[in-house]
Every structure is written in structure tokens, then in C-alpha cells.
Design a protein around this motif. Structure first.
Motif, mmCIF file in Angstrom:
data_model
loop_
_atom_site.group_PDB
_atom_site.id
_atom_site.type_symbol
_atom_site.label_atom_id
_atom_site.label_comp_id
_atom_site.label_asym_id
_atom_site.label_seq_id
_atom_site.Cartn_x
_atom_site.Cartn_y
_atom_site.Cartn_z
ATOM 1 N N ALA A 243 0.873 4.089 -2.957
ATOM 2 C CA ALA A 243 0.503 5.467 -2.613
ATOM 3 C C ALA A 243 1.520 6.493 -3.110
ATOM 4 N N ASP B 146 0.832 -1.210 0.000
ATOM 5 C CA ASP B 146 0.000 0.000 0.000
ATOM 6 C C ASP B 146 0.866 1.260 0.000
ATOM 7 N N LYS C 122 3.089 9.221 -5.073
ATOM 8 C CA LYS C 122 2.452 10.167 -5.986
ATOM 9 C C LYS C 122 3.384 10.593 -7.117
#
Length: 689
Positions: free
Chosen positions: A144, A140, A146
Motif C-alpha cells: 500500500a 499488504d 504510495k
């Protein structure tokens, strides 16, 4: 974080294991004499192939019947002396683990940690229930991401939990100031063993492996829930191919001078611009503990940063997810463990079956708590007299080297003086450490295998990082006592022989000295000679990179080593796959020098007396047969390719025959003459020591 030791191991794949010592043999003789026991030759004559002449192919002559009849076990990529001894040691370790666990040890003790770690590995039902869930928190975090500004912190985090990332660091002594620890940044990040697997498109076998690797990547991603597994697998392999393109070759990595590039932390932007080095240093912890690092491959690091900056963040996320899953795949549910084995075991190494789970469990405990398990192993399986016997034999081999240096005709008096000074500071370590590692910082839970592995990696990463700024720990070992191996570390100027290598069948207390000099004696000589091979000779007795050779000595040494490179380049274990004489040079020097010194030490031990003839064999014949039977081995084709591409050791048959061709004593012992296939003219023999 990679654990880094700049050491020259006796072997990484095929090595013999040995034991006891010269004094041990002498003691055995004394005991045998009192009991009326007759000492044996110690040679496995049942494997001799009489149709092959020892003057034509000594390896085949001595081991021919074994090579014809022994099958490589289904769960092995190779088989021989080393693997056989490892197989004998595994049940001992399993017994220790299970016995320890059965005592209901108190929480927070080594016994509890060992027992519960093993239990967590063996609880297959629990792993099936969990699937990939134990990795979800880390997956995760990767998902995540970016943008690429977050990569430095992520690479540092993944490196610390043992994931293979494109560059990482290890802690060791500063090559030019061995009184200090330093962080050394080096290349990495490939899913296959060597850059050639990605770049040699004209090699059908390697190209086929690359295609199968992409299929494997797709399957691993798919099992983890990646809905774009096919496209991501293609992107990952393309990315790794570009990483391979800018990496240094295995031969280039052998040069300690080129690999020593001292860079202040504040100047890393000049070495590899375009990467947030401050964040990476702060996240790894280096920033708070050091003012400089050693960059091992600066051109790689610069090329990698350029590649990184033009690689889409989605490819980065897929790549990092894949390497996380690969790093922990063996500790997940059966589908992950089986798929990982299918590629790395079956496809890459030719192994037909996965090892039984208990063996893999023992290995997992060893990797996490090696010295804690080793302490128990030593207490049960390493008699005190073995250490004393080994110490005596090491002294004997060091004495032989001392004499040999004085008699060299190619080395100048000035360099001989330096060589003697270095030899005098060699530090032998035998059996086990003087002090054991502390694992009290490790939390082990009986129902959390992935967590146990991850926490153990973090504990070791912290242990290494915390060396920075502290005095050198000269009691530290780079191998566990139960390891079947030996090594030389040039920065410590030490030779190390773990307990497990000091046992039969390679040292035979009931055999005459000759075979043991050909076995353990040559191995000790091998490790000592690493201090004077093409790499080790660049370090002085204090462990610093310093040129202590005269120009003429460099020239003479280079001429000899160039001949050795050419000899081994000619060896071809598989059609189209030659031994790399440059990659294997250091180990070939050590093999040739170690056996030559063992021969001299054996003759010193005779004290002018004539060696006994046993089973019709002279002492010298038994010595050389002892050497050649150490390398009795066979390897699957796929693993042979991996070895040729990656291993600094030559294949076993060439460690036996290639070394013997350069030994004058072998020619005398077996009457080798011009026309024999093992014959080299005196001018073509490489004699260093």
C-alpha cells in the motif's frame, strides 16, 4: 530493531566450550587422592597422527586421525568441539521444554509461554494450512506504500519486528559516557553475508553465489504471489549491490573511534540530508526518549539516503517484501522453510540436510525466551559448585595478568598503572544472571507461530528502547546461560562465562591441571585480554573511550600487532582465500595473550613444585595439547568462505598453530628448532603479555 552488544565473543562459529576451574581441578585432585583415583592426562591421544611431527604442524599432529575419519554431520556446516557440545545440550533443552509443557501450566506463566511457543513451531499441519497468510497484513502494508515519503515510518516498523532493513538502531552504553544508554544507528540490509558477495565479480565462487541468490529471491517472491518475481528479483539484487557499495568493510567497522559520531536528533538532516528523520525517530520511539544518537557509519548513511531517493518505490516495495518473507520464512509452510534452507544452508554454507524440526523448534524458543528457558536449564544442569570453581580460576588468571603487566618491557610505568587500574575493575559473570528477564509482556498462542515470533521481537525491541533515560543495568547478560560461548564487553568491563560452557569435555575434573589450563584457563585469559586488545585497549576501566596510553606505548603496541597481522595474513585455508589479519586482529591478540597467561598461571599454581609426567607427557606438553585439542574442527568449503569474509576469528587450525608459534614455552616443551615448520625466529615471535 537490532539488539546490539559491543562485545568480543570467544567465537561465533567454531569455539571450544569449557568448564569448571583451577580450584575445581584442585578439588578433583583432593577427591581423587582420597578415593585412590589416578588423574589422567586429559588428552585425546587416540586422534594423534604419528606421521606428523608436533614441530611441523601441531594441529594436524594432535588431531590428524580425527580429521581423517570424522565426517561433518549432514545438517551442519562445520563440526568440532563447540558443535558437539551444542548437540549434547539440545536434547537437554528439548527435555525441559516438553516436561514443562506436559504440566498443563497456568496461562501467562513462563511455562505456558515456553510450551505453547514450541507447540506452535511443531504444528506443521497448521503451518501448511496457513501458507504465507500470517504475513499478509504486513505484506499488504508494504504493497500500500504510495510514495517514498512513507518509507521512514515503514522502515521503523519493520525494524521493530526484526526485519533486516538498510539501517537500524541498537541500544547500549554511550562509548564516551558509560553511565548513559544511547541509540546507535548502524548499516545493514543485505541478504548475503558480506559486501564482497555483491562486489567481487572477479571471484568465480562469489559470483556464482550471487547468481544463485537472485534465483532464490525470485523463488521466494513467486511463492508469496508476486507475478513479477523475476524482474523484481533482478531489481532487488541490483539495489542490494548498490547498498553494499556504500557500506563500510568489516575491518572499518572494527574502529570504535571512527564509529563514534554523536549527532543531535535535530541535526540528522545535516548528517544524511534527504530523509524524514523526524518521522523515523518518532515511529521508532527514540524521539520521545533521547536528544542525540550515535551514528556508526555516517558516510554510509549519507550514501544510502542518496541511493534511496533515486530508487523507484516499486523496487523498494519488492525489497521490503522480500526481507519480510526472509525474516519469517522459517516460520511459514514447508515450501518457504525449505527454499530458505536451500540457499542459506545448502548454497551458502554447504549444509546437506536441514536440522530435524525439533532442534529448530528449540532454537526458536531460545531466541524468543532465552533466559526463561535458561533459568530452567540452570536449575537442572548447572551444579552450584561449578560456579565456585570457575570463580577461583578467574581469580587465578587475573592474578597472572597482574604479575604480567608489571613485568612488561614494552609498556611504560604510566600506562602500566592505568592497565592495573582497569584490571582491578574487571567484573566476572559466571553461569547465569543475578536477576532474570521478565517475559510477562509476551503473549504466546498455541496456533500462531508467526504471531508469537513477531510479538517476541516487539517485546525485546521495547525492552531495549525503554533503557533510554534509565540507569545502567549492570546485572544484564548479553548471552543466555545455555549458550556455548563466552564474551568480554568493554563498555561494562566484564567477562562473561555462561553455564553451558562450563562443562565437559573441555574441563575434565578427573584430569591433571595442565590440560585444563590449556583449555578453560586459556579461554578465561582470552576474554580478559580483550580488555587490552587493539579495540578493548581504547576503553578505560569505566567503559569509556579514552586514550590512556603514552605515545611510545602506542608505537610499541602497533609494531607488535602489525607483525601479528602479517603472520595471519599468510594463512590460506582455501586456495585464494587468505585469513584477513586486520579483521581477526583482536581475536588473534586474545588467543596469543590468553594462552601465554594461562601458561604463567599454570606455573604459578605449581608453587615451585615440578609438574607430574603423565602418559609420558610433561605438564607443559599437556597444557599445549589441551589448547590444540580445543580447536579440533573441520568446515565445509562454502562455510569456510563465509568465515574468512565475515568472522573476526581465525579458522581453528590457525588459532591452534598460529598461537603456538608465538609461545616460547611451546618451543621448550616440544624441542622446536630452526628448520622445523612451526619454527619462528625469536625476533619474529609476537609476545604481548
Amino acid at each position: 530493531m537490532k539488539k546490539q552488544y559491543l562485545l568480543s565473543a570467544l567465537t561465533l562459529a567454531l569455539i571450544s566450550s569449557l568448564g569448571h576451574a583451577a580450584e575445581g581441578a584442585a578439588a578433583a585432585k583432593s577427591t581423587a587422592a582420597k578415593s585412590g583415583q589416578t588423574l589422567s592426562a586429559g588428552i585425546a591421544t587416540q586422534y594423534i597422527e604419528p606421521s606428523v611431527r608436533p614441530q611441523d604442524d601441531f594441529f594436524e599432529y594432535l588431531n590428524g586421525k580425527w580429521l581423517k575419519t570424522v565426517e561433518i554431520p549432514a545438517d551442519k556446516s562445520s563440526w568440532g568441539s563447540f558443535m558437539e557440545l551444542r548437540e549434547n545440550t539440545l536434547p537437554q533443552l528439548r527435555g525441559i521444554i516438553e516436561k514443562t509443557a506436559s504440566t498443563n501450566p497456568s496461562a501467562g506463566t513462563d511455562a505456558q509461554r515456553i510450551g505453547d511457543f514450541y507447540a506452535s513451531f511443531m504444528d506443521e499441519a497448521r503451518l501448511e494450512q496457513l501458507g504465507v497468510a500470517p504475513l499478509k497484513p504486513e505484506l499488504d502494508k508494504i504493497a500500500a506504500l504510495k510514495d517514498k515519503s512513507e518509507l521512514p515510518a515503514m522502515l521503523a516498523r519493520l525494524g521493530k519486528i526484526g526485519v533486516g532493513v538498510p539501517f537500524d538502531f541498537g541500544i547500549h552504553q554511550d562509548n564516551k559516557d558509560s553511565t548513559k544508554y544511547v541509540a546507535d544507528i548502524g548499516q545493514g540490509g543485505l541478504g548475503m553475508p558480506d559486501r564482497d558477495y555483491y562486489l567481487k565479480a572477479d571471484d568465480a565462487k562469489l559470483a556464482d553465489t550471487k547468481a544463485k541468490y537472485q534465483a532464490h529471491v525470485e523463488k521466494m517472491l513467486g511463492m508469496a504471489g508476486d507475478k513479477n518475481a523475476a524482474a523484481n528479483a533482478k531489481a532487488i539484487v541490483a539495489f542490494e549491490t548498490e547498498i553494499a557499495r556504500v557500506q563500510w568493510t568489516k575491518v572499518e567497522l572494527r574502529d570504535p573511534i571512527k564509529a563514534y559520531n554523536k549527532v543531535n536528533l535535530a541535526d540528522m538532516d545535516k548528517t544524511a540530508p534527504g530523509f524524514d528523520w523526524k518521522t523515523w525517530f518518532d515511529t521508532t520511539g527514540i524521539g520521545a526518549k533521547a536528544s542525540y544518537v550515535i551514528v556508526g557509519q555516517p558516510t554510509y548513511l549519507k550514501g544510502f539516503v542518496e541511493l534511496s531517493n533515486k530508487t523507484p518505490i516499486e523496487t523498494w516495495k519488492a525489497y521490503l517484501s522480500l526481507h519480510l518473507i526472509e525474516s519469517y520464512g522459517s516460520f511459514l509452510s514447508k515450501n518457504f522453510a525449505d527454499e530458505r534452507f536451500d540457499f542459506y544452508g545448502r548454497t551458502l554454507s554447504g549444509v546437506k540436510e536441514q536440522e530435524p524440526r525439533w532442534k529448530r523448534g528449540v532454537g526458536a524458543v531460545e531466541r524468543a525466551q532465552g533466559e526463561a528457558l535458561g533459568k530452567l536449564y540452570v536449575a537442572e544442569y548447572f551444579p552450584a559448585e561449578r560456579k565456585a570453581r570457575m570463580e577461583a580460576l578467574v581469580k587465578n588468571l587475573l592474578a597472572a595478568y597482574k604479575q604480567s603487566i608489571d613485568k612488561l618491557d614494552w609498556m611504560s610505568p604510566a600506562t602500566k598503572k592505568e592497565a592495573q587500574a582497569k584490571l582491578a575493575t574487571f567484573n566476572p559473570k559466571i553461569g547465569y544472571p543475578n536477576k532474570w528477564k521478565d517475559y510477562s509482556a509476551l503473549t504466546v498462542k498455541r496456533d500462531d507461530l508467526v504471531g508469537n515470533v513477531m510479538r517476541s521481537r516487539v517485546v525485546e525491541a521495547d525492552r531495549e528502547l525503554n533503557k533510554l533515560g534509565r540507569p545502567i543495568d549492570r546485572d544484564e547478560w548479553g548471552m543466555t546461560p545455555q549458550t556455548i560461548n563466552a564474551y568480554y564487553n568493554p563498555e561494562m568491563n566484564e567477562i562473561v562465562f555462561p553455564a553451558a560452557i562450563l562443562q565437559p569435555p573441555f574441563f575434565d575434573a578427573n584430569a591433571d591441571d595442565a590440560v585444563n589450563y590449556g583449555g578453560i584457563g586459556a579461554v578465561i585469559g582470552h576474554e580478559i585480554s580483550h580488555g587490552f586488545d587493539d579495540q578493548g585497549a581504547q576503553y578505560d576501566g569505566k567503559g569509556n573511550l579514552r586514550d590512556w596510553w603514552t605515545a611510545s606505548d602506542h608505537k610499541n603496541f602497533k609494531a607488535k600487532t602489525a607483525m601479528l597481522v602479517n603472520q595471519y595474513n599468510a594463512f590460506e585455508p582455501l586456495p585464494g582465500y587468505h585469513v584477513n589479519g586486520e579483521l581477526t586482529l583482536g581475536e588473534n591478540i586474545a588467543d596469543n595473550s590468553g594462552l601465554a597467561i594461562a601458561y604463567k598461571a599454570y606455573h604459578i599454581s605449581l608453587k615451585g613444585k615440578k609438574a607430574p609426567v603423565i602418559d609420558g607427557l610433561s605438564g607443559d606438553q599437556r597444557l599445549y595439547m589441551g589448547w590444540a585439542q580445543v580447536w579440533r574442527s573441520k568446515m565445509r568449503e562454502q562455510q569456510q568462505i563465509v568465515q574468512v569474509k565475515t568472522d573476526p576469528h581465525s579458522p581453528g587450525q590457525y588459532r591452534a598453530n598460529g598461537t603456538l608459534k608465538n609461545q616460547p614455552g611451546y618451543y621448550e616443551a616440544f624441542g622446536v628448532k630452526p628448520g622445523d615448520k612451526m619454527y619462528l625466529a625469536p625476533k619474529d615471535r609476537v609476545i604481548i603479555w
